[in-house]
Each structure stands twice: as structure tokens, then as C-alpha cells.
Design a protein around this motif. Structure first.
Motif, PDB file in Angstrom:
ATOM      1  N   LYS A  37      -1.698  -6.197   5.897  1.00 50.53           N
ATOM      2  CA  LYS A  37      -3.117  -5.907   5.654  1.00 50.53           C
ATOM      3  C   LYS A  37      -3.599  -4.712   6.468  1.00 50.53           C
ATOM      4  CE  LYS A  37      -4.402 -10.553   4.176  1.00 50.53           C
ATOM      5  NZ  LYS A  37      -5.266 -11.733   4.411  1.00 50.53           N
ATOM      6  N   LYS A  38      -2.984  -4.466   7.611  1.00 53.07           N
ATOM      7  CA  LYS A  38      -3.407  -3.317   8.409  1.00 53.07           C
ATOM      8  C   LYS A  38      -2.897  -2.002   7.820  1.00 53.07           C
ATOM      9  CE  LYS A  38       0.394  -3.900  11.735  1.00 53.07           C
ATOM     10  NZ  LYS A  38       0.715  -4.194  13.154  1.00 53.07           N
ATOM     11  N   HIS A  39      -2.002  -2.103   6.835  1.00 52.13           N
ATOM     12  CA  HIS A  39      -1.495  -0.905   6.156  1.00 52.13           C
ATOM     13  C   HIS A  39      -2.002  -0.815   4.726  1.00 52.13           C
ATOM     14  CE1 HIS A  39       1.202  -0.373   9.538  1.00 52.13           C
ATOM     15  NE2 HIS A  39       1.704  -1.574   9.354  1.00 52.13           N
ATOM     16  N   LEU A  40      -2.864  -1.737   4.340  1.00 54.23           N
ATOM     17  CA  LEU A  40      -3.347  -1.804   2.964  1.00 54.23           C
ATOM     18  C   LEU A  40      -4.060  -0.514   2.568  1.00 54.23           C
ATOM     19  CD1 LEU A  40      -3.386  -3.920   0.680  1.00 54.23           C
ATOM     20  CD2 LEU A  40      -5.665  -4.570   1.453  1.00 54.23           C
ATOM     21  N   TRP A  41      -3.624   0.065   1.464  1.00 51.04           N
ATOM     22  CA  TRP A  41      -4.201   1.328   0.990  1.00 51.04           C
ATOM     23  C   TRP A  41      -5.185   1.003  -0.130  1.00 51.04           C
ATOM     24  CZ3 TRP A  41      -1.120   5.850  -1.688  1.00 51.04           C
ATOM     25  CH2 TRP A  41      -1.962   6.964  -1.787  1.00 51.04           C
ATOM     26  N   LYS A  42      -6.460   1.061   0.194  1.00 51.62           N
ATOM     27  CA  LYS A  42      -7.487   0.702  -0.783  1.00 51.62           C
ATOM     28  C   LYS A  42      -8.141   1.919  -1.428  1.00 51.62           C
ATOM     29  CE  LYS A  42      -8.625  -3.754   1.307  1.00 51.62           C
ATOM     30  NZ  LYS A  42      -9.675  -4.626   1.858  1.00 51.62           N
ATOM     31  N   ASN A  43      -7.839   3.106  -0.907  1.00 54.19           N
ATOM     32  CA  ASN A  43      -8.439   4.326  -1.463  1.00 54.19           C
ATOM     33  C   ASN A  43      -7.615   4.837  -2.641  1.00 54.19           C
ATOM     34  OD1 ASN A  43     -10.476   4.361   0.534  1.00 54.19           O
ATOM     35  ND2 ASN A  43      -9.073   5.321   1.984  1.00 54.19           N
ATOM     36  N   VAL A  44      -7.566   4.025  -3.684  1.00 52.74           N
ATOM     37  CA  VAL A  44      -6.791   4.388  -4.866  1.00 52.74           C
ATOM     38  C   VAL A  44      -7.558   5.428  -5.678  1.00 52.74           C
ATOM     39  CG1 VAL A  44      -5.706   3.536  -6.973  1.00 52.74           C
ATOM     40  CG2 VAL A  44      -5.742   2.114  -4.910  1.00 52.74           C
ATOM     41  N   GLY A  45      -6.888   6.464  -6.114  1.00 53.73           N
ATOM     42  CA  GLY A  45      -7.542   7.562  -6.814  1.00 53.73           C
ATOM     43  C   GLY A  45      -7.793   7.262  -8.279  1.00 53.73           C
ATOM     44  N   ASP A  46      -8.167   8.294  -9.012  1.00 49.34           N
ATOM     45  CA  ASP A  46      -8.449   8.158 -10.434  1.00 49.34           C
ATOM     46  C   ASP A  46      -7.163   7.918 -11.220  1.00 49.34           C
ATOM     47  OD1 ASP A  46     -11.106   8.643  -9.902  1.00 49.34           O
ATOM     48  OD2 ASP A  46     -10.889  10.816 -10.161  1.00 49.34           O
ATOM     49  N   THR A  47      -7.333   7.371 -12.409  1.00 48.99           N
ATOM     50  CA  THR A  47      -6.195   7.176 -13.303  1.00 48.99           C
ATOM     51  C   THR A  47      -5.640   8.534 -13.728  1.00 48.99           C
ATOM     52  OG1 THR A  47      -7.140   5.128 -14.142  1.00 48.99           O
ATOM     53  CG2 THR A  47      -5.452   6.189 -15.495  1.00 48.99           C
TER      54      THR A  47
END
Length: 286
Positions: free
Chosen positions: A175-185
Motif C-alpha cells: 500500500k505504501k507503493h500504491l500508484w493511484k495517479n493513473v493517467g488517461d486511457t
């Protein structure tokens, strides 16, 4: 020319694989390696595996025969090319990468495994293996003076908390490495092997010690793969390319899971991307 041959102690013959050896090779894998080996389930995959790319492309790995002409061993390798940085620039040279290594039990202890490895070097020059058995092949490499690394690192970036369901053991450290800033399709890019090779040539990554991702490489490794569908994203004018495939999961009964994973195999920035030097150095550091 794939006619190299060597006689050992007037009893054994070493030569490069020929098309007529295919039935004996399959039988040797079946009886002395694993009857359920994936290469026995798909001849197309077997041929792809050992084809490789570059100047030495082709299924011509060393095979070993006894005095009666029976195949008793082999050093499975596939040919590649690598870029090597030198003081005068980048040297592109050939290399063989190991894939299966066998001498049947009744002939072990006679240094035939070492003979196979030495013959491999004569045929291909440079050599590399990944995941060697410390009880069989690794001692042969040590005797031959190979540089050995104790471990190989892989890095995972979880995109959401569903990642936890894929873990064998409970662990929330991801969870400390979770990448939530997913870009556009983004849409899949339809790039030719030539276009991909030009992107590679202009990338700072091609100036490091690396597989030479030539047009021949792209055709063999991804675009003509007999089993997997690979997806390419990006391009020359949008920062580079990313290559990956969708991986599916199965339970112990062979039932496919609803979960899937996108495995990224290539991240290649271009020199026109403003942060390409930083990104490439980070990738190299990993």
C-alpha cells in the motif's frame, strides 16, 4: 555456416542442431527432462524459443551424441545481440542465452556438460544464463570463469488495492507503493518493426549495456510471438514506447480467474522526451 563439429575421446560427437534432430530432441526432453514441458505442447513455441534474432538467428544450439549416434545431451541456447559501451562508442556483438541444459544421467561425471558449454562458446562467442541450478550448471559456469550475480530483482507497481488478492501470503506493505495517479486511457500503437528499431536507436537506453532492439529483435521477440499478444503504446513523438501483455491467473483446478495483470516488459524513452535522461537512468539503476 552451422556445420561445426567436435569429436570427444573418440566416443562422443558434438555438433550444432539440424532439422533432422527434432524428433530425437523432443524425445530427449520427454524422457529425461519433463514429459509435460511446455515446449512439447507447441512446436511453434519451441521453434520461436530457439530462433532468437540477429546475425546468428536460427535453431542451431549444440547437441551431443554417443558413438551409436544416440542424442544424449544438449545445450539449449537462443542467439541474441547486445550493445556494449566502449571508449570508442557502442559495439554491437552476438551472444547466446541459455534455455535448458541436459546430459542424461548415465553419461554424467565425464565432463560432457563442460564440453557442451565450451562448444557453445566456440559457436556463439559471448554467453549468458538466467536462473542457473546451483547443483548442476552453475559449477560449470564457475569453472569457466563466468561472472555470477547472486540475485535478479524485479519490481511491481500496484495500481489498486485488488493487488492484495493476488498475494500468496497476506501482506499490506504494497500500500505504501500504491500508484493511484493513473493517467488517461491510451490507444494501442500500430508501429512497424522498423519504426520501433528507430525509436530504440534514438533512446539513451541503447547507449547502455543492453539487448540490441533491432528490427530483427522486434519481429522475433514480440510481433511474431506464437503464443502471446503484445501491446505497444506510444511512439517517437510522445516520449517513447511501452510494451506489455495481459497475464491471466488460474486456480489449482485450472479455472481462469476474473483477475488479470498487465505485465510491462519494455519502457523505452526517446531523446526528445524532456525527462528521458532521468527516466532512463532510473530504469538503469533498477
Amino acid at each position: 555456416d552451422y556445420t561445426m563439429e567436435k569429436i570427444i575421446n573418440d566416443r562422443f560427437t558434438l555438433r550444432q542442431f539440424q532439422e533432422s534432430d527434432l524428433p530425437a530432441f523432443k524425445e530427449l526432453i520427454k524422457t529425461s527432462w519433463n514429459g509435460n514441458h511446455v515446449l512439447l505442447k507447441s512446436e511453434a513455441l519451441m521453434r520461436w524459443q530457439y530462433q532468437g534474432f540477429g546475425a546468428n538467428a536460427g535453431m542451431h544450439f549444440p547437441v551431443l551424441f554417443d558413438k551409436d549416434g544416440r542424442m544424449i545431451g544438449f545445450r539449449g541456447v537462443f542467439p541474441v545481440e547486445v550493445n556494449v559501451p566502449t571508449k570508442t562508442g557502442i559495439l554491437t556483438t552476438t551472444m547466446a542465452v541459455g534455455s535448458l541444459y541436459l546430459v542424461i544421467p548415465e553419461f554424467r561425471g565425464q565432463k560432457l556438460g563442460l564440453a557442451l558449454q565450451q562448444f557453445t562458446q566456440e559457436c556463439y562467442g559471448n554467453y549468458m544464463a538466467i536462473g542457473s541450478n546451483l547443483g548442476t550448471s552453475a559449477p560449470i559456469y564457475k569453472k569457466s570463469g563466468y561472472l555470477m550475480l547472486d540475485q535478479m530483482r524485479r519490481y511491481l507497481v500496484p495500481f489498486n488495492e485488488d493487488y492484495e488478492s493476488l498475494l500468496i501470503e497476506t501482506n499490506d506493505s504494497y500500500k505504501k507503493h500504491l500508484w493511484k495517479n493513473v493517467g488517461d486511457t491510451v490507444e494501442e500503437a500500430k508501429l512497424s518493426p522498423n519504426e520501433l528499431s528507430l525509436i530504440w536507436e534514438k533512446s539513451p537506453l541503447s547507449k547502455m549495456l543492453s539487448i540490441n532492439k533491432s528490427e530483427s529483435f522486434w519481429k522475433w521477440r514480440y510481433l511474431n510471438h506464437p503464443t502471446y499478444k503484445y501491446f505497444v503504446f506510444g511512439g517517437q513523438d510522445v516520449g517513447g514506447v511501452v510494451v506489455g501483455r495481459i497475464c491471466h491467473f488460474f486456480n489449482d483446478s485450472g479455472i481462469i480467474s476474473k483477475k488479470s495483470l498487465f505485465r510491462i516488459l519494455e519502457i523505452i524513452p526517446t531523446d526528445t522526451f524532456s525527462n528521458s535522461q532521468v527516466i532512463s537512468q532510473k530504469i538503469f539503476d533498477l
